[in-house]
Design a protein around this motif. Sequence first.
Motif, PDB file in Angstrom:
ATOM      1  N   LEU A 188       0.822  -1.167   0.542  1.00 55.59           N
ATOM      2  CA  LEU A 188       0.240  -0.123  -0.157  1.00 55.59           C
ATOM      3  C   LEU A 188       0.830   1.021   0.060  1.00 55.59           C
ATOM      4  O   LEU A 188       1.689   1.749   0.684  1.00 55.59           O
ATOM      5  CB  LEU A 188      -1.147   0.425   1.039  1.00 55.59           C
ATOM      6  N   TRP A 189       0.460   2.484  -0.788  1.00 53.76           N
ATOM      7  CA  TRP A 189       1.061   3.788  -0.397  1.00 53.76           C
ATOM      8  C   TRP A 189       0.080   4.570  -0.813  1.00 53.76           C
ATOM      9  O   TRP A 189      -0.682   5.068  -1.271  1.00 53.76           O
ATOM     10  CB  TRP A 189       2.028   3.804  -2.138  1.00 53.76           C
ATOM     11  N   ASN A 190       0.743   5.692   0.632  1.00 51.56           N
ATOM     12  CA  ASN A 190       0.237   7.360   0.252  1.00 51.56           C
ATOM     13  C   ASN A 190       0.484   7.863  -0.273  1.00 51.56           C
ATOM     14  O   ASN A 190       1.257   8.245   0.684  1.00 51.56           O
ATOM     15  CB  ASN A 190      -1.257   7.667   1.339  1.00 51.56           C
ATOM     16  N   TRP A 191       0.805   8.967  -1.019  1.00 55.20           N
ATOM     17  CA  TRP A 191       1.373  10.088  -2.098  1.00 55.20           C
ATOM     18  C   TRP A 191       0.573  11.902  -1.545  1.00 55.20           C
ATOM     19  O   TRP A 191      -0.149  11.397  -1.976  1.00 55.20           O
ATOM     20  CB  TRP A 191       1.030   9.242  -3.565  1.00 55.20           C
ATOM     21  N   ASN A 192       1.184  11.726  -0.803  1.00 54.48           N
ATOM     22  CA  ASN A 192       2.021  13.728  -0.612  1.00 54.48           C
ATOM     23  C   ASN A 192       1.401  14.659  -1.848  1.00 54.48           C
ATOM     24  O   ASN A 192       2.600  14.599  -1.866  1.00 54.48           O
ATOM     25  CB  ASN A 192       1.703  14.388   0.819  1.00 54.48           C
ATOM     26  N   LEU A 193       0.399  14.876  -3.028  1.00 54.95           N
ATOM     27  CA  LEU A 193       0.655  15.450  -3.727  1.00 54.95           C
ATOM     28  C   LEU A 193       1.280  16.685  -3.548  1.00 54.95           C
ATOM     29  O   LEU A 193       2.674  17.135  -4.553  1.00 54.95           O
ATOM     30  CB  LEU A 193      -0.181  15.832  -5.120  1.00 54.95           C
ATOM     31  N   GLN A 194       1.399  17.584  -2.304  1.00 54.43           N
ATOM     32  CA  GLN A 194       2.149  19.290  -2.767  1.00 54.43           C
ATOM     33  C   GLN A 194       2.768  18.767  -1.608  1.00 54.43           C
ATOM     34  O   GLN A 194       4.536  19.693  -1.633  1.00 54.43           O
ATOM     35  CB  GLN A 194       1.202  19.551  -1.499  1.00 54.43           C
ATOM     36  N   THR A 195       4.157  17.510  -0.699  1.00 52.12           N
ATOM     37  CA  THR A 195       4.750  17.811  -0.338  1.00 52.12           C
ATOM     38  C   THR A 195       5.991  16.248  -1.359  1.00 52.12           C
ATOM     39  O   THR A 195       7.132  16.550  -0.655  1.00 52.12           O
ATOM     40  CB  THR A 195       4.855  17.059   1.208  1.00 52.12           C
TER      41      THR A 195
END
Length: 626
Positions: free
Chosen positions: A25-32
């Motif tokens: 699983l992965w979770n990508w913060n598009l701002q940071t």
Amino acid sequence: MKDITSAHKAEERYALAVTAGQVGLWNWNLQTCEIYFNPSWKAMLGYTDREIPNHQAAWLRLIYPDDREWVMTSANIHIEGLTPQFKIEHRMLHKNGSVRWFLCRGMAFRDETGKPYRMAGSTTDITERKRTEQALQESEYRYYTLAKMSPVGIFHTDAEGNCLYVNERWRELTGLTLAEALGQGWIKAIHPDDRSRMLVEWHQAIVGNCTFAYEYRFRRSDGVVSWVFGQAVPEKGLGDNIVGFIGTITDITDRKATEEALRLQCFRERLIGSMLERIRQSLDLGEILNTTVAEVRQFLECDRVLVHRFQPDWTGVITVESQDPKWAPILGTCIADSCFSENYVRLYQHGRIQAVTDIYTSGLSQCHINLLERFQVRANLVVPILQERVQTLGDSSYSESSHPTLWGLLVAHHCRDSRHWQPWEIDLLKSLSAQVGMAIQQAELYQQLQAANLQLQRLATLDGLTQVANRRRFDEYLDQEWRRLKRDRIPLSLIMCDIDCFKAYNDTYGHQAGDACLIAVANAIATALKRPADLVARYGGEEFAAILPNTTGSGAFKVAQTIRAAVQALKIVHASSLVSEYVTLSLGVACTVPDRDTLPETLLKAADEALYQAKASGRDASVYAP
């Protein structure tokens, strides 16, 4: 408390499934640009949780180098909202140096304005499946290699028509990069004039799962336009489901140019052929010229086409014109250009053709520029109309070697902008001007023939001395009106006139004076007849007759009295007359309604009898015999 315990148990079952199924699983913060990878994701690549930092750069380093651009492009397409989800198969680098295949799925989360702020998903190890598909993979590799080298453009889309791949030839024709073409970006390359129709055909192929085949144009950002023939066939997956389309585009620009040249040639031939046909069928020069300028303007798509006719002093007048309503009409304009006669007449007489791309850069004299500016002209094409000399009776100056005369000019005006005239456009006007010259010559010959025929007709129907109708015309007209009035049951009247004691007049004054007397009497009778349908004729010697259609007997008698008074008013001295000191007339009037049981001779006989009664009663009288 029971709900909390159930939730914990669900999380434990999901974590166990993720670990057992080799799902990361992965979770990508598009701002940071921070990316959280769960331990299972890192373990699939042989790393512990602490060995891979949670950042985008670390993720990119682990992606197989050849796949990095492709993965990022696909992710960006989804982030921009062009695809419903992020889904891609790509390679990753294992810690032990091997290459593993993964199926990566994800979805972007957006705020209330639609701006993406986070993207999350899963990664599944599909290396074993990929190994079993090695043969297919090698086949696909060969396909893309051939596509790259192919002289035709190749494209690959998914089942919804989103572009997945285009080869270098496709990109060369469209001017788009691979990234620009992906998704729905390929549509930008289609020429705006063809876009809607082409997309209708494309979507019909998608909906119908059928073959696509269509001719359309690409327009690159640098303005280069290419005609292509595009075709595509459905790509089927498991269960014969349509999973995409594979197609090609072939550059057919040269073929289209050849077809267009052939079309233009056929049009020119038809145009010239139709003009020749009009020349054969019509002798109306105005009709021929007006049709010509209208058709030429439509075909050349210029702003004005006209015919300029010269006068003997080289001034001229615009005799016919076809012009776009956006520009001022100049029909009937008289042109007196002194610099024209000085600089251009001799050249046009020898067949010179002038094609001006821009009046300001073509080296024209200032007076010529000033003239064209008056008519809002920016570019023009001028072809001389040369007329072969027509030999006429008594023309001793004519010779077979005589040069054609400059009759006028056939001119095309382009007002909106400068224009480079194509060779075929020049040839078209040159050919048409030759046909116009033929039409002019034919029309003038016809006019000469008409004039000659009118003269012959005049000689055949007029009395040479008095210039009123002769006996032949009298007989023709009486028969004509008899038949017409018989059909309509309308009365026809006839007046017979005889100059009293005319033999004595001739004996006293001579035949020359007698001729003058006949002419004066004929003019007096003609003046007394007021209606166009009435006819006065010299019946013979000193006798005249007047045919009065649609006139009753009483009306004809009044006309007879008017004629008698008109002759009396001449006061032509007649010393030998037994009636008066002046020339007088005796007149007999008759009237009938023609029918099928009678003939014109009946009316003639009745008028003669009335004339005999007028003479018998002492002459200088009018008698009506009902």
